[in-house]
Structures are given as structure tokens and as C-alpha cells.
Design an enzyme around this catalytic site. Structure first.
Site: not given
Ligand code: NAP
Length: 261
Positions: A27, A29, A169, A172
Site C-alpha cells: 500500500s 508509500i 505514533y 515510535s
Molecule cells: P499505508 O498505505 O497504510 O501502508 C502501510 C502498509 O503497512 C499497509 O499495507 C499495512 O497493511 C502494512 N502493515 C501494517 N502493519 C504491518 C505489519 N505488522 N507488518 C507488515 N506490514 C504491516 O500507509 P503509508 O502512508 O503508505 O505509510 C507508510 C509509512 O510511511 C509508515 O511507516 C507511515 O508511518 C509513514 N508515513 C506516512 C505518512 C503519510 O502521510 N501517509 C506521513 C509520514 C510517515 P494493512 O493495510 O493491512 O494494515
């Protein structure tokens, strides 16, 4: 919200011959990282707790035949070790590039944060990076070969600024920043570079729950006046994994449109 444009068409193929493992590759990023790394020539191991989502990512990658999907729960040591072994068996070699991207964001004011949500945020976002990096680096260093490794951890700008209602969050993510620097110092002389990226507001399923009201408050604080696209983070990740960033170690690169600079 984000400006249109497809940066996945830019290519200089800087990662040909490398195997890159991405956590959270199903999903947002993580998926964009898989796409950009594949475009750069890497063989990608797409991992996620959600196997169906990871399989969907696989269908989006150029050179689909060479890439593999492996289920991995980053917060579970057994799952991480099994996934690493499976990646090696299926690729015939160990990954030498790692993107720690899996994450969750469970919000609550501090006084309403229960033990379960605290532990889930820390368990996936911070302990997950500890477990995956330890398994990755142990395997890579055991080979004794002179293979250069690189790790990019996805932290968050909130790991630097803090944020109301996000104590677990942000704790972490602050932990990810300091863990990055410690790992970077420990591994630099062993040919594994470790860096991290601090995204701001990026359009993914994780940020989809932010209300219109909250967005109205956030937007004026972003000099570029828009949220970012996942590919805009993935391009920086690809750079940090490549030899183009060969003198970068322990860096925390902000990809925020200027927010909180
Ligand atoms: P996302 O679309 O929700 O993608 C996160 C992915 O990680 C999902 O596929 C999720 O699966 C998976 N995941 C959750 N728990 C897991 C586990 N225990 N083991 C393996 N995979 C797991 O979120 P994203 O926005 O792309 O976030 C990616 C990273 O960027 C994260 O570390 C987030 O904190 C960071 N980030 C995001 C933003 C933002 O604005 N989007 C900003 C700063 C930092 P499920 O969907 O099944 O839970």
C-alpha cells in the site's frame, strides 16, 4: 490534493542486479517504493502483513516475473525470520537493500491512549524496524561477501515535531530517527549504509482518514500548499539506496513540501 504527474517514468536504472526487500509494500508509500525500485532495475521482494495487497503490488511492477511476494508481519520475530529465509530461497540470494516502510498510525490523546494502541504503534513502527533490520543485517554480514548494503527507514516529520493526539505514533517515529543513527554508526564500517526519510503529509490510505477540518488547518503550514504523492517519497528512497548517495550515512531527509523545516 496532490499535483498530477507520474514520476515513475523517470529512470536511470541505478539498482540493476540488486535485490530490494520492502516492508509494507502492499500500500501507499511502500507500494510506490516497489514501483520505483523495480523501474531502477532492482529485483523487488514485496512484503506486507496483507498478502493480497502485496500480490496486487506485484502486478504493477515492470519486469513482473523476477519479483516475488512474501507475507511478513514486521512485529513478529518468527514471521520476520521466516520471510527473510523465504526471500533468499526464492531469489537465490539475499536482499542487500531494505526499505522499512510498514506502519500503523493509531491516534488518541495521551490520556486516552490505552496499552494496546501504545504497543501496536511501537510494535509495528519501531520494534518492526529493529526486528527486520537485525534479520537483514545478520544474514548479509554472515555471507562475508563484499556486498554493499543499504537500508532506508521511513520515519515521519512528526517524529521530530511531535503532534497532539499522536503520542504513541510520534514516539515510535522519534525512536526510528535515533535507531537509524545508531544503526548507521554501527554498520557504516561494515559496508551497510543506513538513512531515514521523514515524510510530511502524503496521499495514502493512512492519511485518508484526516478530516477536511484538519486539512484546512494543515495546508497553510505547507509552503508547497499541497500534500505529497507516494512516488515523491519513493524517489528519495531510491536515491538513498543507490550509490548516488554513497557519502550519506545516518541522514534524516525531510520530504514534506517544506512543512516544519
Ligand atoms: P499505508 O498505505 O497504510 O501502508 C502501510 C502498509 O503497512 C499497509 O499495507 C499495512 O497493511 C502494512 N502493515 C501494517 N502493519 C504491518 C505489519 N505488522 N507488518 C507488515 N506490514 C504491516 O500507509 P503509508 O502512508 O503508505 O505509510 C507508510 C509509512 O510511511 C509508515 O511507516 C507511515 O508511518 C509513514 N508515513 C506516512 C505518512 C503519510 O502521510 N501517509 C506521513 C509520514 C510517515 P494493512 O493495510 O493491512 O494494515
Amino acid at each position: 490534493m496532490a499535483a498530477s504527474g507520474d514520476t515513475t517514468t523517470i529512470s536511470s536504472c541505478t539498482l540493476i542486479g540488486r535485490i530490494a526487500l520492502v516492508t509494507g509494500g502492499g500500500s501507499g508509500i511502500g507500494r510506490a517504493c516497489c514501483q520505483v525500485l523495480a523501474r531502477e532495475g532492482a529485483r523487488v521482494v514485496v512484503t506486507d502483513i496483507n498478502l493480497q495487497a502485496a500480490k496486487h503490488t506485484l502486478t504493477l511492477l515492470p519486469g513482473g516475473q523476477q519479483h516475488v511476494v512474501v507475507a511478513m508481519d514486521v512485529s513478529d520475530r518468527r514471521s520476520v525470520e521466516d520471510a527473510m529465509k523465504s526471500a533468499q530461497d526464492r531469489c537465490g540470494a539475499l536482499p542487500s537493500l531494505l526499505v522499512n516502510c510498514a506502519g500503523v498510525a493509531i491516534a488518541a490523546p495521551l490520556l486516552e491512549t490505552d496499552d494496546d494502541s501504545w504497543e501496536k504503534n511501537i510494535g509495528v513502527n519501531l520494534t518492526g524496524i529493529f526486528l527486520v533490520t537485525q534479520a537483514f543485517a545478520t544474514s548479509l554480514l554472515e555471507t562475508g561477501r563484499d556486498s554493499k548494503g543499504a537500508v532506508v527507514n521511513i520515519a515521519s516529520i512528526m517524529g521530530k515535531t511531535g503532534c497532539t493526539t499522536m503520542s504513541a505514533y510520534t514516539a515510535s517515529k522519534g525512536g526510528v530517527i535515533s535507531l537509524t543513527k545508531t544503526c548507521a554508526a554501527e554498520f557504516a564500517r561494515r559496508a551497510i549504509r543506513v538513512n531515514c526519510v521523514l515524510p510530511g503529509l502524503i496521499d495514502t490510505p493512512m492519511s485518508a482518514g484526516i478530516s477536511e477540518e484538519e486539512l484546512k488547518n494543515i495546508m497553510p503550514l505547507i509552503p508547497l500548499s499541497r500534500s505529497g504523492r507516494p512516488e515523491e517519497v519513493a524517489e528519495v528512497v531510491a536515491f538513498l539506496l543507490s550509490e548516488r548517495s554513497s557519502y550519506m550515512v545516518g541522514a534524516c531527509v525531510e520530504v514534506t513540501g517544506g512543512y516544519a523545516m
